[in-house]
Design a protein around this motif. Structure first.
Motif, short mmCIF file in Angstrom:
data_model
loop_
_atom_site.label_atom_id
_atom_site.label_comp_id
_atom_site.label_asym_id
_atom_site.label_seq_id
_atom_site.Cartn_x
_atom_site.Cartn_y
_atom_site.Cartn_z
N ARG A 101 -10.02 -6.29 8.51
CA ARG A 101 -8.64 -6.22 8.05
C ARG A 101 -8.16 -4.71 7.84
N GLY A 102 -6.95 -4.27 7.74
CA GLY A 102 -6.45 -2.74 7.59
C GLY A 102 -5.03 -3.01 6.89
N TRP A 103 -4.61 -2.03 6.43
CA TRP A 103 -3.09 -1.86 6.06
C TRP A 103 -2.65 -0.70 6.41
N THR B 130 -14.71 -3.12 9.16
CA THR B 130 -13.57 -3.16 9.86
C THR B 130 -13.73 -2.36 11.09
N ASP C 89 -3.97 -7.60 16.13
CA ASP C 89 -2.77 -7.08 15.90
C ASP C 89 -2.62 -5.49 16.30
N HIS D 276 -8.09 0.39 3.77
CA HIS D 276 -8.76 -0.91 3.64
C HIS D 276 -7.60 -1.78 2.76
N GLU D 277 -6.69 -0.76 1.85
CA GLU D 277 -5.72 -1.41 1.07
C GLU D 277 -4.57 -0.50 0.77
N PRO D 278 -3.39 -0.98 0.62
CA PRO D 278 -2.36 -0.05 0.09
C PRO D 278 -2.62 1.01 -0.63
N ALA E 140 -4.54 -7.62 11.05
CA ALA E 140 -5.64 -8.51 11.37
C ALA E 140 -6.05 -8.47 12.83
N GLN F 169 -0.03 -5.90 6.51
CA GLN F 169 -1.49 -6.00 7.02
C GLN F 169 -1.78 -6.13 8.36
N TRP G 13 0.95 1.78 5.88
CA TRP G 13 2.27 2.02 4.84
C TRP G 13 2.51 3.40 5.13
#
Length: 314
Positions: A46-48, A107, A65, A79-81, A62, A60, A50
């Motif tokens: 997963r990744g984000w 990831t 995507d 890895h997160e916002p 997946a 996000q 922004w």
């Protein structure tokens, strides 16, 4: 002639893969807005993604995507916002190894970019949304291409650059096609090209921009009366067939002039003007100055941009 392929070809769209990255948290990458079109795809994990703009919510990503991001604003993937993000060179130095490739918790994501040239390229880019998230279903060709790109980037093989170039071409066409199919903001020419009453005429104008087309000839290609053709064309494209043809010829002329590869007489012949004088008169009507002066102005502007002079006031 396929109008989307024609636009991509004339825009000289080309892809450059940045990297296939295998990593575990924490990780983050900042990408500058100077890139004309960036592509991000997640093959595993997963990744984000922004932006600095609080109006744009983090998205996000997946497996499977794909997100296309048009230039203009910096954007971030992590890895997160809000994760701490490194510049591309530092990021590659920290996450360039593939030791985690077999780790199910890792990831795997791809980052790439596309370059476009000229007014036709700018027009194609401007028809895209600022951010274009795509979630192709299993079995969709776009999802398959992401998997092929990831596997091809996993190891260096003979002929790899050629394979990557072709896969990036396919990825771009599939992504733009999907975006235009879904978006109400798709260019009018794209929607009109799917109209069987207009498709032939549009293809003819693009394939032979230098031919002295008339409305009756284009109507005949479409199998319609002159009045029916003109009405259908106006409803679909918001202008008359001759206005569309002239705008297309002028777009071609600007790109030919900007490249500096052709003389005025050649350009005049290619886009349907009987002489350089007729071409110069038509160009002046549309741009307020003759083509030679316009070309010199564009050359000077490009030189200023390269030396950073455009960034200074005045």
């Amino acid at each position: 002639m396929d109008l989307l392929v024609d636009h991509l070809t004339r825009a000289r769209a080309s892809g450059a893969v940045f990297a296939r990255t295998v990593t575990r948290p924490p990780w983050g990458l900042r990408l500058g807005g100077s890139m004309q079109l960036a592509v991000h795809a997640v093959a595993q994990g997963r990744g984000w993604i922004w932006f600095d703009d609080a109006m744009q919510s983090p998205m996000q990503l997946a497996p499977g995507d794909v997100v296309l991001v048009r230039g203009g604003r910096d954007h971030y993937i992590g890895h997160e916002p809000g994760a701490t993000c490194a510049e591309p060179d530092d990021f590659r130095a920290r996450h360039g190894a593939d030791q985690l490739a077999g780790d199910p918790q890792a990831t795997i994501f791809l980052c790439g970019a596309y370059r476009f040239s000229g007014d036709i390229g700018s027009g194609l880019l401007n028809a895209l949304p600022q951010v274009m998230p795509l979630t192709p279903p299993i079995g969709d060709p776009l999802r398959d291409v992401v998997g092929l790109l990831s596997r091809e980037l996993a190891a260096i093989e003979p002929g790899q650059n050629t394979v990557l170039d072709r896969l990036l071409d396919v990825l771009l066409v599939l992504a733009i096609r999907t975006s235009f199919r879904q978006s109400p903001m798709a260019p009018r020419w794209y929607r009109a090209a799917a109209n069987p009453r207009l498709q032939g005429a549009l293809q003819a104008m693009h394939e032979k921009a230098g031919y002295p087309w008339s409305v009756p000839e284009l109507a005949d290609i479409s199998g319609l009366s002159r009045a029916s053709f003109a009405r259908a064309f106006g409803e679909a494209l918001g202008q008359t067939p001759m206005q569309y043809l002239t705008e297309w010829r002028m777009a071609l002329a600007r790109d030919y002039l900007r490249s500096g590869e052709k003389e005025l007489a050649e350009i005049a012949d290619l886009i349907g003007y009987g002489s350089p004088y007729a071409f110069a008169a038509a160009f002046r009507r549309h741009h307020g100055q003759p083509p030679g002066a316009w070309r010199q102005q564009e050359i000077a502007r490009a030189g200023n941009a390269e030396t950073g002079l455009d960034s200074h006031p005045g």
